[in-house]
Design an enzyme around this catalytic site. Structure first.
Site, mmCIF file in Angstrom:
data_model
loop_
_atom_site.group_PDB
_atom_site.id
_atom_site.type_symbol
_atom_site.label_atom_id
_atom_site.label_comp_id
_atom_site.label_asym_id
_atom_site.label_seq_id
_atom_site.Cartn_x
_atom_site.Cartn_y
_atom_site.Cartn_z
ATOM 1 N N ASP A 1 38.166 47.134 30.386
ATOM 2 C CA ASP A 1 38.813 46.076 31.335
ATOM 3 C C ASP A 1 39.181 46.703 32.596
ATOM 4 O OD1 ASP A 1 39.874 43.795 32.186
ATOM 5 O OD2 ASP A 1 41.605 43.733 31.197
ATOM 6 N N HIS B 1 39.004 41.734 34.153
ATOM 7 C CA HIS B 1 38.983 40.507 33.998
ATOM 8 C C HIS B 1 39.237 39.716 35.289
ATOM 9 C CE1 HIS B 1 43.131 41.529 32.664
ATOM 10 N NE2 HIS B 1 43.585 40.189 33.455
ATOM 11 N N SER C 1 46.156 45.535 31.529
ATOM 12 C CA SER C 1 45.021 44.527 30.919
ATOM 13 C C SER C 1 45.385 43.219 30.572
ATOM 14 C CB SER C 1 44.113 45.332 29.946
ATOM 15 O OG SER C 1 43.294 44.271 29.334
ATOM 16 N N SER D 1 48.497 41.764 35.905
ATOM 17 C CA SER D 1 47.165 42.414 35.422
ATOM 18 C C SER D 1 46.645 43.312 36.782
ATOM 19 C CB SER D 1 46.166 41.294 35.390
ATOM 20 O OG SER D 1 46.304 40.884 33.983
ATOM 21 N N GLY E 1 50.311 38.121 35.950
ATOM 22 C CA GLY E 1 50.346 38.467 37.484
ATOM 23 C C GLY E 1 50.463 39.911 37.586
#
Length: 447
Positions: free
Chosen positions: A249, A219, A354, A338, A336
Site C-alpha cells: 500500500d 490507496h 495504511s 493515511s 486522514g
C-alpha cells in the site's frame, strides 16, 4: 539536496508531519549513553543490551546465519534484548545465536509452519474485516476479525482458526472496522469527482531519475493523481507509481517543480523536526512514532510483521481488497492519517500508514506499509540524512516522546474511509494539535 530554507508553500508539504502540537514539550537529550556503552562489548557470549535499531540489524544477521532454524524474533523493550525463536534443539545453533548477542528461546512452530498456516487462512478465511500476522512472542499466527465479521463469515473464520490448532493460531475480535484511513505528516489534498480526498505525506525521497518526490499510501495514489498542499490550492505533485491492493500500500508522488527542496525529516510539531537518516526494518516489540495530519503525533509498539489485511472493497460491495506484507502495531490512527510517517526516535523511516480500526481515544490496531519495501519497489531513495536540519531554523534531533501518547484499550470505528470524500478537515496544514499526552517512559532504549 540543498539545505536552504524552502519557500513557505513548499516547506509546508515537504515534511511528513503536521506542524503545531500545541504546547507539547520535547525532551531533546536522548537516553542512549548507557545502552550504547553496554552494547559495545561483544566479547562475552550471552544476550546484549541493544537499541531497537541494533536489534533489527542483529535479527537480519541471524536470519542469514541460522536460516530455517530461526522462527522469528522480537525486541524485549524491558530488558533491551533481542529474543530469537529457535525450533532446532541443535546446541550449535543455540550457541551461535547466543554468541551473536541474542537471547534464545526454543519454540514449537517453525517459520515454514507459520507461513503454511497463513496460506490456509488466505485460502479459507479471506473475508472483509479480517487480518492476520505472525506474533513471534507467542510463536503463533494471530487472527483479528473486526465488528463487521458476523454470522456465517465469523463461523468460517473461527472454524479455520480452530482447524489450525490452538498451538498454531489464535482468534480475537476487534470492536472497530478495518478501513484505509483516507480523508486526511502534512496534509495533502486532491479534488475528485465526489469531493475532496485527503491523506498525509509520509517521507520525502529522491526518485530514481533524481527528481524530488514523496511516499504516501497506495490507496491515496489510486484514489487521485494530482495532489496539493491545501484543500483549494493548485496541484504541486503528481502520482508516479501506486500499489494497492495486493503486495503493498504505497505511492511514489513526484513534485511538479523539479527545484522543490524536500528535506528528509519529519515535522514533529511545535517547530521541532526529527531528521530521517535511514530506512529501517520494523522489529516486533520496539516503540515507534506515527505522525499524521488528523491526529498528530502518537506512539506505540510493533505487534506483528508480514501482516495480511482484508479491507472491504471500495468499488465492489461484495469484494475484498487484500493487502500483504504490512506492519501491525497498536499505535492509534484516524481517518486522514493515511500515508503518514511511522518512524523511530533516532530517525529511522519504518512505515507509511495504511489502515486499521479504532481511534486515538480508545486505541486499536493499525497497519503500515514497510518503507524498505516501498523504496525497493519504486527505486526511490531517502533524502540526504536530514536535509534542512541544522540550518538555523530547525531544531534537529527532537525527542518526540513527551507528546506522543501510548495507545491501548478497545477500538472504535473511524468515521471516514477511502470512499468517504465528503470534505477535508479545514484546519489543513499545521492546524492540528496532538492528542496524546503519554509520558513517553517506554521510549527509553527503543530508539
Amino acid at each position: 539536496m540543498s539545505h536552504k530554507r524552502m519557500p513557505k508553500r513548499k516547506a509546508a508539504i515537504a515534511v511528513g508531519g503536521v506542524a503545531a502540537l500545541g504546547a507539547a514539550a520535547f525532551l531533546l537529550p536522548m537516553a542512549n549513553a548507557s545502552q550504547d556503552g553496554a552494547s559495545g562489548d561483544t566479547s562475552a557470549a550471552g544476550p546484549r543490551v541493544l537499541k531497537a535499531s541494533d536489534a533489527s540489524d542483529l535479527s537480519s544477521q541471524l536470519q542469514k546465519l541460522l536460516g530455517d532454524a530461526l522462527a522469528g524474533s522480537y525486541y524485549d523493550s524491558t530488558s533491551k534484548q533481542l529474543v530469537v525463536n529457535v525450533v532446532s534443539g541443535d546446541n550449535n545453533v543455540i550457541a551461535q545465536a547466543e554468541k551473536a548477542g541474542a537471547k534464545v528461546r526454543q519454540v514449537q512452530n517453525s517459520t515454514a509452519e507459520l507461513q503454511a498456516a497463513a496460506k490456509t487462512l488466505k485460502a479459507k478465511a479471506t473475508v472483509p474485516g479480517t487480518a492476520w500476522a505472525v506474533d513471534p512472542r507467542t510463536n503463533k499466527v494471530v487472527v483479528t476479525a473486526d465488528s463487521t465479521v458476523t454470522g456465517a463469515q465469523w463461523n468460517r473464520v473461527e472454524s479455520t482458526v480452530k482447524s489450525l490448532g490452538s498451538g498454531m493460531a489464535t482468534l480475537k475480535k476487534s470492536a472497530g472496522t478495518f478501513k484505509p484511513l483516507v480523508s486526511g505528516g502534512d496534509a495533502i489534498f486532491s479534488q475528485v469527482q465526489n469531493g475532496t480526498v485527503r491523506c498525509s505525506l509520509g517521507f520525502n525521497v529522491t526518485a530514481s531519475d533524481g527528481s524530488p518526490a514523496f511516499l504516501t499510501a497506495g490507496h491515496c495514489g489510486v484514489a487521485a493523481k494530482d495532489w496539493s498542499d491545501s484543500e483549494t490550492g493548485q496541484p504541486v505533485a503528481t502520482v508516479d507509481q501506486a500499489t494497492f491492493p495486493g503486495e503493498g500500500d504505497f505511492s511514489l508522488v513526484k513534485y511538479n517543480d523539479a527545484q522543490t527542496q524536500a528535506p528528509s525529516e519529519v515535522n514533529a510539531g511545535n517547530g521541532q523536526t526529527v531528521p530521517i537518516t535511514q530506512a529501517q526494518e520494523a522489529t516486533v516489540g520496539e516503540t515507534v512514532f506515527r505522525m499524521g495530519s488528523t491526529t498528530g503525533l502518537h506512539n506505540g509498539q510493533v505487534t506483528g510483521l508480514d501482516a495480511t489485511v482484508n479491507f472491504q472493497s471500495e468499488t465492489d460491495p461484495n469484494g475484498v481488497d487484500t493487502v500483504n506484507g504490512l506492519i501491525q502495531t497498536n499505535v492509534c490512527a484516524e481517518a486522514g492519517d493515511s500515508g503518514g510517517s511511522l518512524f523511530t526516535q533516532d530517525g529511522g523511516a519504518v512505515g507509511l500508514t495504511s489502515g486499521g480500526s479504532g481511534d486515538c481515544t480508545n486505541g486499536g490496531e493499525t497497519f503500515f506499509q514497510p518503507v524498505t519495501t516501498a523504496l525497493q519497489a519504486t527505486g526511490a531513495t531517502l533524502g540526504d540524512s536530514g536535509a534542512g536540519a541544522g540550518a538555523g531554523d530547525q531544531s534537529a534531533g527532537a525527542d518526540p516522546s513527551a507528546s506522543a501518547g501510548d495507545q491501548s484499550g478497545a477500538d472504535a470505528d473511524p468515521s471516514a474511509t477511502a470512499g468517504d470524500q465528503s470534505g477535508a478537515d479545514q484546519s489543513g496544514m499545521g492546524g492540528q494539535s496532538g492528542t496524546g499526552a503519554g509520558d513517553g517512559s517506554s521510549l527509553t532504549g527503543s530508539n
